[in-house]
Design an enzyme around this catalytic site. Structure first.
Site, PDB file in Angstrom:
ATOM      1  N   SER A 125       1.848   4.004  -7.592  1.00  0.00           N
ATOM      2  CA  SER A 125       1.510   2.642  -7.993  1.00  0.00           C
ATOM      3  C   SER A 125       2.419   1.696  -7.225  1.00  0.00           C
ATOM      4  CB  SER A 125       1.761   2.470  -9.499  1.00  0.00           C
ATOM      5  OG  SER A 125       1.820   1.099  -9.834  1.00  0.00           O
ATOM      6  N   GLN A 184     -10.650  -0.185 -15.294  1.00  0.00           N
ATOM      7  CA  GLN A 184     -11.134  -1.074 -14.227  1.00  0.00           C
ATOM      8  C   GLN A 184     -12.352  -0.456 -13.539  1.00  0.00           C
ATOM      9  OE1 GLN A 184      -8.629  -3.304 -11.252  1.00  0.00           O
ATOM     10  NE2 GLN A 184      -9.065  -1.544  -9.965  1.00  0.00           N
ATOM     11  N   LEU A 202       0.816  -1.219   0.000  1.00  0.00           N
ATOM     12  CA  LEU A 202       0.000   0.000   0.000  1.00  0.00           C
ATOM     13  C   LEU A 202       0.848   1.267   0.000  1.00  0.00           C
ATOM     14  CD1 LEU A 202      -2.677  -1.199   2.588  1.00  0.00           C
ATOM     15  CD2 LEU A 202      -2.684  -1.445   0.093  1.00  0.00           C
ATOM     16  N   GLU A 250       0.352   5.939  -0.705  1.00  0.00           N
ATOM     17  CA  GLU A 250      -0.526   7.077  -0.431  1.00  0.00           C
ATOM     18  C   GLU A 250      -1.822   7.041  -1.253  1.00  0.00           C
ATOM     19  OE1 GLU A 250      -0.640   9.474   1.893  1.00  0.00           O
ATOM     20  OE2 GLU A 250       0.933   8.256   2.763  1.00  0.00           O
ATOM     21  N   HIS A 264      -3.574   4.328  -1.969  1.00  0.00           N
ATOM     22  CA  HIS A 264      -4.502   3.486  -1.195  1.00  0.00           C
ATOM     23  C   HIS A 264      -4.964   4.232   0.059  1.00  0.00           C
ATOM     24  CE1 HIS A 264      -1.966   0.318  -3.284  1.00  0.00           C
ATOM     25  NE2 HIS A 264      -3.183  -0.027  -3.644  1.00  0.00           N
TER      26      HIS A 264
HETATM   27  O1  PAF Z   1      -6.796  -2.347  -8.419  1.00  0.00           O
HETATM   28  C1  PAF Z   1      -6.392  -3.364  -7.822  1.00  0.00           C
HETATM   29  O2  PAF Z   1      -5.516  -3.298  -6.962  1.00  0.00           O
HETATM   30  C2  PAF Z   1      -7.010  -4.706  -8.170  1.00  0.00           C
HETATM   31  O3  PAF Z   1      -7.265  -4.817  -9.524  1.00  0.00           O
HETATM   32  C3  PAF Z   1      -8.263  -5.033  -7.338  1.00  0.00           C
HETATM   33  C4  PAF Z   1      -9.398  -4.074  -7.634  1.00  0.00           C
HETATM   34  C5  PAF Z   1      -7.924  -4.986  -5.862  1.00  0.00           C
HETATM   35  C6  PAF Z   1      -8.758  -6.449  -7.668  1.00  0.00           C
HETATM   36  O4  PAF Z   1      -7.785  -7.400  -7.395  1.00  0.00           O
END
Ligand code: PAF
Length: 285
Positions: free
Chosen positions: A186, A154, A33, A35, A37
């Protein structure tokens, strides 16, 4: 902060919260994780009474030869960050919990939406994402779920899936969080060595050029994309996977730049594939 590894534990806790009338937010992650997240957790905490974060590197969204094995992991660091941010429960299942050996049911959008952009080179990726996110929704039963806009395709696909399958969850998209010099945060930035880290700034530079052109009134999608590609191609360590202008909801390619168009890219810096994007007409994305 509760650390749960089983579905039963998560269900029992969420049911107890719901009996108290509390609203539950879910932040799905693959861990390592940062910043970005942290900003999702903050958003969840601002809108919900309890926040659950899942930390699970989902094998179903990695294709053959991709970085499933090397994907960075540091659960102790993740827990420290989540504790500090006020997360209430971490769901950290083993792969065997999510995918028993005879697992055979997948969730997939049957349109070409998952085949655009990232789907061109990652054909099974969004099937894996939709499947795991559906499972997480079924396990946690959140009122709201939070996703970053760096993964714009996504987010659009999850919104469509939730709508198509009448899922009782509000999908919240949150702004891209950047390093001070502009690089979008990222987990994969951890792969970059010093030279590559400097070269990776070409993505945010290309975004800045694209935004500027759109703000100046450039309406030709091909011209705008060409200008962005020229910025990236000037960087020796960069190799373009795609730079495309698409409708921000349907992901269909567009000819004209107008508000709501998503201009998105995936670029390899050395072996590391990085994403960035902007939405025309939006300040922060
Ligand atoms: O964005 C991500 O980190 C992943 O694609 C997710 C949404 C947690 C699904 O595994």
């Amino acid at each position: 902060m509760i650390i749960a590894e089983s579905v039963a534990e998560v269900r029992a806790q969420v049911k107890a919260w719901k009996r108290e009338g509390l609203r539950v937010g879910l932040v799905p992650t693959m861990g390592y994780l940062h910043e970005g997240h942290a900003s999702l957790v903050e958003k969840a905490r601002s809108l919900c009474d309890r926040t659950v974060v899942s930390v699970f590197v989902n094998p179903a969204q990695f294709g053959p030869g991709e970085d499933l094995e090397s994907y960075p992991r540091d659960f102790a660091h993740d827990c420290a960050l989540l504790e500090e941010k006020g997360c209430d429960m971490v769901f950290h299942p083993d792969a065997s919990v999510m995918y028993p050996p005879d697992f055979a049911t997948y969730v997939e959008l049957c349109s070409d939406m998952p085949r655009q952009l990232c789907g061109k080179t990652r054909p099974i990726h969004f099937r894996g994402v939709c499947t795991v996110v559906t499972k997480l929704f079924n396990i946690v039963t959140p009122d709201m779920a939070f996703f970053g806009r760096k993964d714009a395709q996504q987010l659009a696909i999850i919104r469509r899936m939730a709508r198509d399958l009448s899922m009782d969850v509000e999908i919240v998209g949150c702004p891209i969080v950047r390093e001070a010099d502009g690089l979008a945060r990222s987990s994969r930035n951890a792969y970059l060595d010093a030279r590559e880290r400097a070269a990776a700034l070409v993505l945010s530079r290309a975004v800045a050029v694209g935004k500027e052109l759109a703000a100046q009134g450039e309406r030709d999608a091909r011209a705008l994309v060409a200008a962005m590609r020229a910025v990236i191609e000037a960087e020796a360590l960069a190799r373009i996977d795609y730079v495309d202008a698409v409708d921000g909801v349907t992901m269909q390619p567009v000819d004209a730049i107008q508000d709501g168009v998503l201009v998105a890219m995936a670029v390899y810096i050395g072996k590391t594939r990085l994403l960035d994007n902007f939405i025309v007409g939006e300040g922060a994305c």
